[in-house]
Design an enzyme around this catalytic site. Structure first.
Site, PDB file in Angstrom:
ATOM      1  N   SER A  70       0.825  -1.210   0.000  1.00 17.73           N
ATOM      2  CA  SER A  70       0.000   0.000   0.000  1.00 17.73           C
ATOM      3  C   SER A  70       0.860   1.260   0.000  1.00 17.73           C
ATOM      4  O   SER A  70       1.978   1.282   0.523  1.00 17.73           O
ATOM      5  CB  SER A  70      -0.916   0.019   1.217  1.00 17.73           C
ATOM      6  OG  SER A  70      -1.779  -1.093   1.206  1.00 17.73           O
TER       7      SER A  70
HETATM    8  N1  SAH Z   1      -1.756  -4.217   3.494  1.00 16.59           N
HETATM    9  C1  SAH Z   1      -0.927  -4.663   2.402  1.00 16.59           C
HETATM   10  C2  SAH Z   1      -1.609  -4.371   1.094  1.00 16.59           C
HETATM   11  C3  SAH Z   1      -1.516  -5.496   0.181  1.00 16.59           C
HETATM   12  S1  SAH Z   1      -2.506  -5.396  -1.282  1.00 16.59           S
HETATM   13  C4  SAH Z   1       0.451  -4.063   2.476  1.00 16.59           C
HETATM   14  O1  SAH Z   1       0.657  -3.108   3.230  1.00 16.59           O
HETATM   15  O2  SAH Z   1       1.350  -4.538   1.796  1.00 16.59           O
HETATM   16  C5  SAH Z   1      -3.959  -6.263  -0.784  1.00 16.59           C
HETATM   17  C6  SAH Z   1      -3.764  -7.687  -0.350  1.00 16.59           C
HETATM   18  O3  SAH Z   1      -5.078  -8.214  -0.131  1.00 16.59           O
HETATM   19  C7  SAH Z   1      -3.111  -8.597  -1.372  1.00 16.59           C
HETATM   20  O4  SAH Z   1      -2.012  -9.236  -0.788  1.00 16.59           O
HETATM   21  C8  SAH Z   1      -4.199  -9.604  -1.727  1.00 16.59           C
HETATM   22  O5  SAH Z   1      -3.739 -10.908  -1.996  1.00 16.59           O
HETATM   23  C9  SAH Z   1      -5.055  -9.570  -0.477  1.00 16.59           C
HETATM   24  N2  SAH Z   1      -6.426 -10.038  -0.663  1.00 16.59           N
HETATM   25  C10 SAH Z   1      -7.266  -9.805  -1.703  1.00 16.59           C
HETATM   26  N3  SAH Z   1      -8.451 -10.408  -1.504  1.00 16.59           N
HETATM   27  C11 SAH Z   1      -8.350 -11.050  -0.300  1.00 16.59           C
HETATM   28  C12 SAH Z   1      -9.233 -11.857   0.463  1.00 16.59           C
HETATM   29  N4  SAH Z   1     -10.480 -12.167   0.045  1.00 16.59           N
HETATM   30  N5  SAH Z   1      -8.789 -12.341   1.640  1.00 16.59           N
HETATM   31  C13 SAH Z   1      -7.550 -12.067   2.102  1.00 16.59           C
HETATM   32  N6  SAH Z   1      -6.667 -11.309   1.422  1.00 16.59           N
HETATM   33  C14 SAH Z   1      -7.066 -10.806   0.235  1.00 16.59           C
END
Ligand code: SAH
Length: 221
Positions: A70
């Site tokens: 993010s």
């Molecule tokens: N908070 C993270 C952002 C990652 S992007 C950071 O700071 O790096 C969003 C993440 O949500 C991705 O890794 C993706 O695989 C995950 N994601 C998407 N749909 C999801 C779901 N249904 N359950 C759990 N994780 C999910």
């Protein structure tokens, strides 16, 4: 692990981090505790070495599997909103990804429960949390649209991937007075703050526009 130098050098130095904090302030982040934690969290260990020199730019960066770490602004803003009504003992994060947001939360709340659907991303995130000695963050490999029922209710829930609609199960797992921060929508998204005001009533505030990867169903091994 990418870079075991937690202090950082050159493009990951204290001065570079201070520039990021100044930018977040300009964009309206006011919570000094949140700003301190963002400054002190080594974002460069959450991304591949080839991109580490860009770690303190205010931008999302690829972490593989079509996902991104993010943007620091989003992390700071969502954390500030989550904490705005006072300290929290138990928070659910949906979408661990790199573990960066998880690490920021773990420094500010009692316990973080974070779920991720892509196992290899979760494995890497776990190592980074260990390296930073953030033992109050627990991770689970699951479809986060279902939340984490056995740990509910949560005083705060933060979703870092965008569904088309707010999953009812997440609203169910919110404590009374609990706060849910979630981006909602497809190509055009809104960041929403939902507060559970009683057993069966909720208020919803649209905070601002957002740009997150989609919340997907199912898991990836
Ligand atoms: N908070 C993270 C952002 C990652 S992007 C950071 O700071 O790096 C969003 C993440 O949500 C991705 O890794 C993706 O695989 C995950 N994601 C998407 N749909 C999801 C779901 N249904 N359950 C759990 N994780 C999910």
């Amino acid at each position: 692990m990418t870079d075991l130098n937690l202090e950082g050098i050159g493009m990951t130095s204290r001065r570079t981090r201070d520039r990021l904090i100044a930018r977040l302030r300009e964009q309206g982040i006011k919570d000094e505790t949140v700003l301190d934690v963002v400054r002190d969290t080594p974002r460069h260990i959450f991304i591949d070495e080839a991109l580490a020199h860009r770690a303190y730019e205010d931008t999302a960066l690829p972490i593989g599997y079509n996902q991104t770490i993010s943007q620091p602004y989003s992390v700071a803003r969502m954390t500030e909103l989550l904490l705005a009504a006072g300290p929290l003992t138990s928070v659910l994060e949906v979408g661990t990804g790199s573990g960066y947001q998880t690490s920021v939360l773990a420094q500010l709340v009692g316990n973080v429960f974070s779920v991720e659907r892509i196992k290899p991303l979760q494995d890497k995130a776990r190592k980074r949390l260990q390296l930073l000695k953030l033992h109050n963050a627990q991770l689970m490999h699951t479809d986060g649209g279902m939340g984490w029922p056995s740990k509910a209710p949560f005083e705060g829930i933060m979703v870092t991937a965008a569904p088309e609609e707010v999953p009812a199960e997440l609203m169910n797992q919110l404590a009374i007075n609990g706060r849910l921060i979630i981006p909602v929508g497809g190509r055009s998204q809104e960041l929403k703050l939902i507060i559970r005001t009683s057993e069966d009533s909720f208020t919803t505030e649209v905070v601002e526009g957002a740009k997150f990867v989609p919340l997907l169903s199912g898991t990836v091994r």
